[in-house]
Design a protein around this motif. Structure first.
Motif, PDB file in Angstrom:
ATOM      1  N   THR A 121       0.738  -1.166   0.033  1.00  0.00           N
ATOM      2  CA  THR A 121      -0.070   0.137   0.135  1.00  0.00           C
ATOM      3  C   THR A 121       0.918   1.219  -0.112  1.00  0.00           C
ATOM      4  O   THR A 121       0.547   2.159  -0.690  1.00  0.00           O
ATOM      5  CB  THR A 121      -0.784  -0.080   1.406  1.00  0.00           C
ATOM      6  OG1 THR A 121      -1.391  -1.291   1.448  1.00  0.00           O
ATOM      7  CG2 THR A 121      -2.108   0.891   1.123  1.00  0.00           C
ATOM      8  N   ASN A 162     -10.034  14.861  -1.677  1.00  0.00           N
ATOM      9  CA  ASN A 162     -10.114  13.584  -2.491  1.00  0.00           C
ATOM     10  C   ASN A 162      -9.234  13.689  -3.681  1.00  0.00           C
ATOM     11  O   ASN A 162      -9.073  14.593  -4.279  1.00  0.00           O
ATOM     12  CB  ASN A 162     -11.650  13.554  -2.867  1.00  0.00           C
ATOM     13  CG  ASN A 162     -12.060  12.138  -3.446  1.00  0.00           C
ATOM     14  OD1 ASN A 162     -10.968  11.704  -4.474  1.00  0.00           O
ATOM     15  ND2 ASN A 162     -13.064  11.714  -3.021  1.00  0.00           N
ATOM     16  N   TYR A 180      -7.180   2.852  -4.289  1.00  0.00           N
ATOM     17  CA  TYR A 180      -8.687   2.651  -3.752  1.00  0.00           C
ATOM     18  C   TYR A 180      -8.624   1.134  -3.334  1.00  0.00           C
ATOM     19  O   TYR A 180      -9.393   0.677  -2.466  1.00  0.00           O
ATOM     20  CB  TYR A 180      -9.618   3.030  -4.645  1.00  0.00           C
ATOM     21  CG  TYR A 180     -10.994   2.843  -4.316  1.00  0.00           C
ATOM     22  CD1 TYR A 180     -11.464   3.570  -3.357  1.00  0.00           C
ATOM     23  CD2 TYR A 180     -11.978   1.829  -4.713  1.00  0.00           C
ATOM     24  CE1 TYR A 180     -12.832   3.029  -2.819  1.00  0.00           C
ATOM     25  CE2 TYR A 180     -12.813   1.393  -4.360  1.00  0.00           C
ATOM     26  CZ  TYR A 180     -13.503   2.254  -3.224  1.00  0.00           C
ATOM     27  OH  TYR A 180     -14.879   1.926  -2.946  1.00  0.00           O
ATOM     28  N   ARG A 181      -8.236   0.335  -4.253  1.00  0.00           N
ATOM     29  CA  ARG A 181      -8.206  -1.239  -4.100  1.00  0.00           C
ATOM     30  C   ARG A 181      -7.474  -1.450  -2.927  1.00  0.00           C
ATOM     31  O   ARG A 181      -8.008  -2.523  -2.258  1.00  0.00           O
ATOM     32  CB  ARG A 181      -7.460  -1.931  -5.192  1.00  0.00           C
ATOM     33  CG  ARG A 181      -8.251  -1.832  -6.632  1.00  0.00           C
ATOM     34  CD  ARG A 181      -8.283  -3.394  -6.972  1.00  0.00           C
ATOM     35  NE  ARG A 181      -9.050  -3.433  -8.250  1.00  0.00           N
ATOM     36  CZ  ARG A 181      -8.491  -3.057  -9.301  1.00  0.00           C
ATOM     37  NH1 ARG A 181      -7.116  -3.070  -9.539  1.00  0.00           N
ATOM     38  NH2 ARG A 181      -9.407  -2.823 -10.611  1.00  0.00           N
ATOM     39  N   SER A 182      -6.511  -1.067  -2.569  1.00  0.00           N
ATOM     40  CA  SER A 182      -5.708  -1.373  -1.170  1.00  0.00           C
ATOM     41  C   SER A 182      -6.108  -0.783  -0.195  1.00  0.00           C
ATOM     42  O   SER A 182      -5.956  -1.241   0.926  1.00  0.00           O
ATOM     43  CB  SER A 182      -4.097  -1.243  -1.825  1.00  0.00           C
ATOM     44  OG  SER A 182      -3.854  -0.191  -2.141  1.00  0.00           O
ATOM     45  N   ARG A 183      -6.710   0.365  -0.063  1.00  0.00           N
ATOM     46  CA  ARG A 183      -7.019   1.183   0.983  1.00  0.00           C
ATOM     47  C   ARG A 183      -8.502   1.387   1.114  1.00  0.00           C
ATOM     48  O   ARG A 183      -8.991   1.845   2.211  1.00  0.00           O
ATOM     49  CB  ARG A 183      -6.390   2.668   0.831  1.00  0.00           C
ATOM     50  CG  ARG A 183      -4.960   2.583   1.172  1.00  0.00           C
ATOM     51  CD  ARG A 183      -4.621   3.902   1.609  1.00  0.00           C
ATOM     52  NE  ARG A 183      -5.189   4.261   2.846  1.00  0.00           N
ATOM     53  CZ  ARG A 183      -4.528   4.470   3.920  1.00  0.00           C
ATOM     54  NH1 ARG A 183      -3.446   4.290   4.025  1.00  0.00           N
ATOM     55  NH2 ARG A 183      -5.206   4.624   5.152  1.00  0.00           N
ATOM     56  N   LYS A 184      -9.267   1.154   0.090  1.00  0.00           N
ATOM     57  CA  LYS A 184     -10.833   1.624   0.267  1.00  0.00           C
ATOM     58  C   LYS A 184     -11.095   2.930   0.405  1.00  0.00           C
ATOM     59  O   LYS A 184     -12.020   3.508   0.936  1.00  0.00           O
ATOM     60  CB  LYS A 184     -11.482   0.609   1.077  1.00  0.00           C
ATOM     61  CG  LYS A 184     -11.470  -0.743   0.609  1.00  0.00           C
ATOM     62  CD  LYS A 184     -12.317  -1.077  -0.427  1.00  0.00           C
ATOM     63  CE  LYS A 184     -11.917  -2.610  -0.800  1.00  0.00           C
ATOM     64  NZ  LYS A 184     -11.956  -2.617  -2.312  1.00  0.00           N
ATOM     65  N   SER A 185     -10.027   3.920   0.262  1.00  0.00           N
ATOM     66  CA  SER A 185     -10.268   5.447   0.329  1.00  0.00           C
ATOM     67  C   SER A 185      -8.938   5.972  -0.327  1.00  0.00           C
ATOM     68  O   SER A 185      -7.973   5.553  -0.708  1.00  0.00           O
ATOM     69  CB  SER A 185     -10.014   5.778   1.935  1.00  0.00           C
ATOM     70  OG  SER A 185      -9.660   6.944   2.291  1.00  0.00           O
ATOM     71  N   THR A 238     -15.254   5.205  -6.833  1.00  0.00           N
ATOM     72  CA  THR A 238     -14.989   5.017  -5.670  1.00  0.00           C
ATOM     73  C   THR A 238     -15.420   5.669  -4.568  1.00  0.00           C
ATOM     74  O   THR A 238     -14.968   5.275  -3.441  1.00  0.00           O
ATOM     75  CB  THR A 238     -13.221   5.923  -5.662  1.00  0.00           C
ATOM     76  OG1 THR A 238     -13.847   7.138  -6.111  1.00  0.00           O
ATOM     77  CG2 THR A 238     -12.338   5.254  -6.470  1.00  0.00           C
ATOM     78  N   ARG A 255     -18.067   7.677  -1.756  1.00  0.00           N
ATOM     79  CA  ARG A 255     -17.882   8.562  -0.914  1.00  0.00           C
ATOM     80  C   ARG A 255     -17.645   9.792  -1.421  1.00  0.00           C
ATOM     81  O   ARG A 255     -16.613  10.577  -1.856  1.00  0.00           O
ATOM     82  CB  ARG A 255     -16.673   8.237  -0.173  1.00  0.00           C
ATOM     83  CG  ARG A 255     -16.615   9.220   1.362  1.00  0.00           C
ATOM     84  CD  ARG A 255     -15.538   8.676   2.219  1.00  0.00           C
ATOM     85  NE  ARG A 255     -14.921   9.730   3.182  1.00  0.00           N
ATOM     86  CZ  ARG A 255     -14.037   9.669   3.910  1.00  0.00           C
ATOM     87  NH1 ARG A 255     -13.262   8.913   3.932  1.00  0.00           N
ATOM     88  NH2 ARG A 255     -13.513  10.926   4.733  1.00  0.00           N
ATOM     89  N   ARG A 281      -5.456  -5.966 -10.929  1.00  0.00           N
ATOM     90  CA  ARG A 281      -5.800  -6.585  -9.872  1.00  0.00           C
ATOM     91  C   ARG A 281      -4.846  -7.728  -9.536  1.00  0.00           C
ATOM     92  O   ARG A 281      -4.641  -8.735 -10.501  1.00  0.00           O
ATOM     93  CB  ARG A 281      -7.119  -6.965 -10.003  1.00  0.00           C
ATOM     94  CG  ARG A 281      -7.781  -7.564  -8.677  1.00  0.00           C
ATOM     95  CD  ARG A 281      -9.117  -8.210  -8.860  1.00  0.00           C
ATOM     96  NE  ARG A 281     -10.104  -7.391  -9.511  1.00  0.00           N
ATOM     97  CZ  ARG A 281     -11.027  -6.590  -8.475  1.00  0.00           C
ATOM     98  NH1 ARG A 281     -10.612  -6.642  -7.276  1.00  0.00           N
ATOM     99  NH2 ARG A 281     -11.753  -5.718  -9.186  1.00  0.00           N
TER     100      ARG A 281
END
Lengths: 474, 104, 167
Positions: free
Chosen positions: A150, B29, B88-93, C79, C81, C164
């Protein structure tokens, strides 16, 4: 020179591009790095041979002035190819970069090399901005080439956002220059800037353009991306990014000030020297606070960029020659540091400084090489870094820049302190760790030997490198 | 000549550029920052077109440069969105303050 | 008379685009921000027309509004939010950003207005699309090819970066 005639002098770059395509598609299904790595190395060898055996040595304007093939281009082109070869060799080591990204990242490294060469050679602002964007976008993307990491992706995001922000300023500056001159060709812009009375607008656009170059060199207010990127990016990518884009930024700075803004060298020198002093101080102080090895190396390479800038900002022949010499010495040593760290790192560690405790007893060969590289970066004799730094300081003294030299000497002192911090950890003896010896893989071993001998040889017999640096100034 | 003076166009494009800077500095963002960056690049392209009307001998090369800027902005958007998706895939944010952007 | 209407139209377009530009940077909902950006891009395409750059206006609409905006809006939806929350520290940051933007605007505005931009007497002739194509393929063929390589390499990189991972 017309397009078709130019192609004859464009062999090196064409070889690089063809090789990049071949490398991209030589992703072997069995999951080995051998095929793609060999393809890339072969490409780089061929390109290097083509660059080295080039018949004409005079300065040429290719493609109608978009690509300047002169001494500086030849010097930097050869350096870029060598640095790319070293990074590919580093990437072939298991664990340096994820296997699933190897073919792409190696191919993109060749594309990146092409972009960097075009950047060094640009004779027109359109080439300049395209090459800058190519180099930047590929660097952002390659930083993120690390699955399940990450931090690498976050670093890529940070790099992208800050980088695009700075390059937008650069593009705005170029658009103002176009308004001033009606052309983007370096020669016509110079003519217009020289005789026109529009000093304010020209100075403003110069400042905007320096933002872009400062970002690539990770100078003081533009450095926030550097530690994250160099820490989290895959080792070969990080190694290449600490060396090649900085070299290209130096090349383009020299070109801008000698070919476009010769009338503004005094103003430019003031700006660059201010940035240089701020960068040296900030980098040295922040480096002291670091506990992760690669972050420390990131700040050290920021300080090294400061010394380079010091040589460049003098705009004297001695200063430039010394800066070129130092650039080569820095490049070899920094690539070596990343290679040695890859050899020393263990699986599952976070690259903390204490993870290296006693590593010298585990892998004395890699640790010995790391010592050579760090001592050269610290600027200790008889290594290449010492001579380069010495000549830069001498050139600055000759121009009467005493304050600059005093600051740089002070930060070199701090530098010796933090480089020795790594060395002390490395040789700290711990009998338990000493038991598990770790061998270095063959490609890495070759790379380390080559780089360490280059750093030593350039320190003991500097004349060949000096001659190369001199040819770059012609 | 255009009916509106060149300087008015230039100030308008500077407004676009400044609005982009403001957005890039304040958005939390990452996509918001990318949107602001597109604004800044658009101002640059517009500058080239404005100068292509007046700058001596610049008519074709100004428009061609603007064309290059638009293409670069598209490439930048593609790269940016790819990285945003990867984060976004690895953190969801993709909130930039979650990714400690200003750590040193 | 016709000229006067054109002038008014151009100014209205500028005011509209500037408002939309600030909206795209300020609106708390990112989806609205993206739509405001699309409005800015369309208005700028209109300004390109007023400057006689029909080809660029078309490219702007096709590439920007058509492709880039679709991509952005797609990513915004993906994404989630969408709402931005403004924290107290965020408010200070906004104020600081606003002030620095204003300073930047005033400084550069001063430079833009104090500069005597060189102008060809009577303005430049408008290049036709044919002229542009010839210019692109003849004089600017080298940057054009570099752009092609850039787009290819960035596409490969973007595909790899967004891939992915099978874990």
């Amino acid at each position: 020179m017309s397009t078709l005639q130019s192609l004859a002098h464009f062999k090196t770059e064409i070889i690089l591009l063809i090789g990049a395509f071949i490398t991209l598609f030589s992703d072997s299904p069995k999951g080995s790095r051998f095929l793609a790595g060999t393809a890339a190395l072969l490409t780089l060898t061929l390109a290097g041979v083509a660059a080295f055996t080039e018949a004409s040595q005079q300065s040429l304007q290719l493609f109608g002035g978009f690509f300047t093939l002169d001494g500086a281009t030849r010097f930097f082109r050869f350096g870029m190819i060598l640095a790319a070869a070293a990074s590919v060799l580093l990437g072939m080591t298991r664990g340096a970069i994820a296997l699933s990204f190897f073919a792409e990242s190696t191919a993109l490294m060749l594309f990146l090399t092409f972009g960097l060469i075009v950047l060094c050679a640009s004779g027109h602002f359109l080439t300049l901005l395209l090459a800058v964007e190519m180099v930047s976008l590929l660097s952002y993307l390659m930083t993120g080439f690390s699955p399940q990491n990450t931090r690498a992706r976050e670093a890529a995001l940070k790099y992208l956002l800050l980088g695009s922000f700075c390059s937008a300023f650069m593009l705005y500056g170029i658009s103002l220059l176009f308004g001033l001159t009606g052309s983007l060709d370096f020669d016509s812009v110079r003519a217009a800037v020289q005789d026109g009375g529009q000093r304010t607008a020209a100075a403003a656009s110069l400042l905007f353009i320096l933002t872009g170059a400062g970002f690539k060199l990770s100078l003081f207010p533009f450095h926030f991306w550097a530690p994250d990127v160099y820490e989290a990016a895959p080792s070969p990518v990080a190694a290449y990014l600490t060396v090649a884009p900085k070299a290209a930024a130096c090349a383009i700075l020299i070109r801008l000030f000698s070919e476009v803004f010769p009338s503004m060298q005094t103003f430019g020198a003031e700006v660059l020297q201010t940035l240089c002093i701020l960068t040296l101080l900030a980098a040295s102080l922040l480096a002291l606070a670091q506990t992760r090895v690669r972050r420390l190396i990131a700040y050290s390479s920021m300080a090294q960029a400061g010394y380079l800038l010091m040589g460049l900002s003098l705009f004297s022949r001695e200063g430039l020659q010394a800066a070129f010499f130092y650039l080569a010495a820095y490049g070899a040593a920094n690539l070596g540091v990343f290679a040695a760290l890859t050899a020393l790192s263990q699986r599952g560690t976070q690259d903390h400084l204490e993870d290296l405790t006693g590593a010298a007893w585990r892998n004395p060969f890699a640790a010995g090489c790391l010592t050579v590289f760090l001592l050269s970066l610290a600027g200790l004799p008889p290594l290449a870094g010492f001579l380069g730094k010495f000549w830069i300081f001498a050139a600055a003294l000759k121009e009467g820049e005493v304050f600059l030299v005093v600051t740089a000497a002070l930060t070199s002192m701090i530098g010796i302190f933090y480089y020795f911090k790594i060395l002390r950890t490395l040789y700290f003896s711990d009998p338990l760790i000493a038991l598990c010896a770790a061998p270095t893989p063959l490609p890495l071993r070759i790379l380390l030997i080559l780089l360490a001998s280059a750093v030593t040889a350039a320190g003991l017999f500097p004349s060949w490198l000096l001659r190369a640096a001199e040819s770059a100034l012609r | 000549m255009t009916p509106v003076p060149e300087s008015h166009y230039l100030i308008f494009s500077l407004i676009l550029f400044s609005a982009g800077i403001f957005g890039a500095l304040t958005r939390r963002n990452a996509l918001g920052v990318l949107i602001a960056l597109e604004l800044m690049l658009n101002a640059v392209a517009l500058n080239f077109v404005i100068f292509s009307r007046t700058a001596p001998e610049g008519s074709a090369s100004g428009q061609v440069s603007a064309f290059f800027i638009i293409a670069l902005a598209a490439a930048g958007a593609a790269a940016g969105l790819a990285i945003v998706l990867a984060v976004y895939r690895s953190r969801k944010s993709i909130q930039t303050d979650d990714t400690n952007l200003l750590k040193w | 008379m016709l000229e006067l209407i054109a002038v008014k139209g151009i100014y209205i377009l500028m005011v509209f685009a500037a408002a939309a530009a600030f909206a795209s940077s300020l609106l708390p909902n990112l989806f609205h921000g993206a739509l405001a950006l699309a409005a800015v891009l369309l208005a700028v395409a209109g300004l390109y027309l007023s400057l006689g750059a029909e080809f660029l206006a078309m490219v702007q609409i096709l590439v920007y509004v058509g492709a880039v905006m679709t991509l952005v809006i797609y990513a915004v939806m993906l994404t989630g939010r969408l709402e931005e929350t403004v924290t107290p520290s965020g408010r200070i940051q906004r104020a600081a950003a606003g002030v620095s933007c204003a300073i930047f605007f005033v400084l550069v505005c001063g430079v833009l207005l104090s500069t005597n931009w060189p102008a060809a007497p009577g303005g430049n002739p408008l290049p036709s699309v044919k002229d542009l194509g010839i210019d692109l393929m003849k004089r600017h063929v080298f940057p054009f090819e570099v752009l092609g390589i850039l787009l290819f390499a960035v596409l490969i990189g973007a595909l790899a970066a967004a891939r992915r991972e099978k874990s």
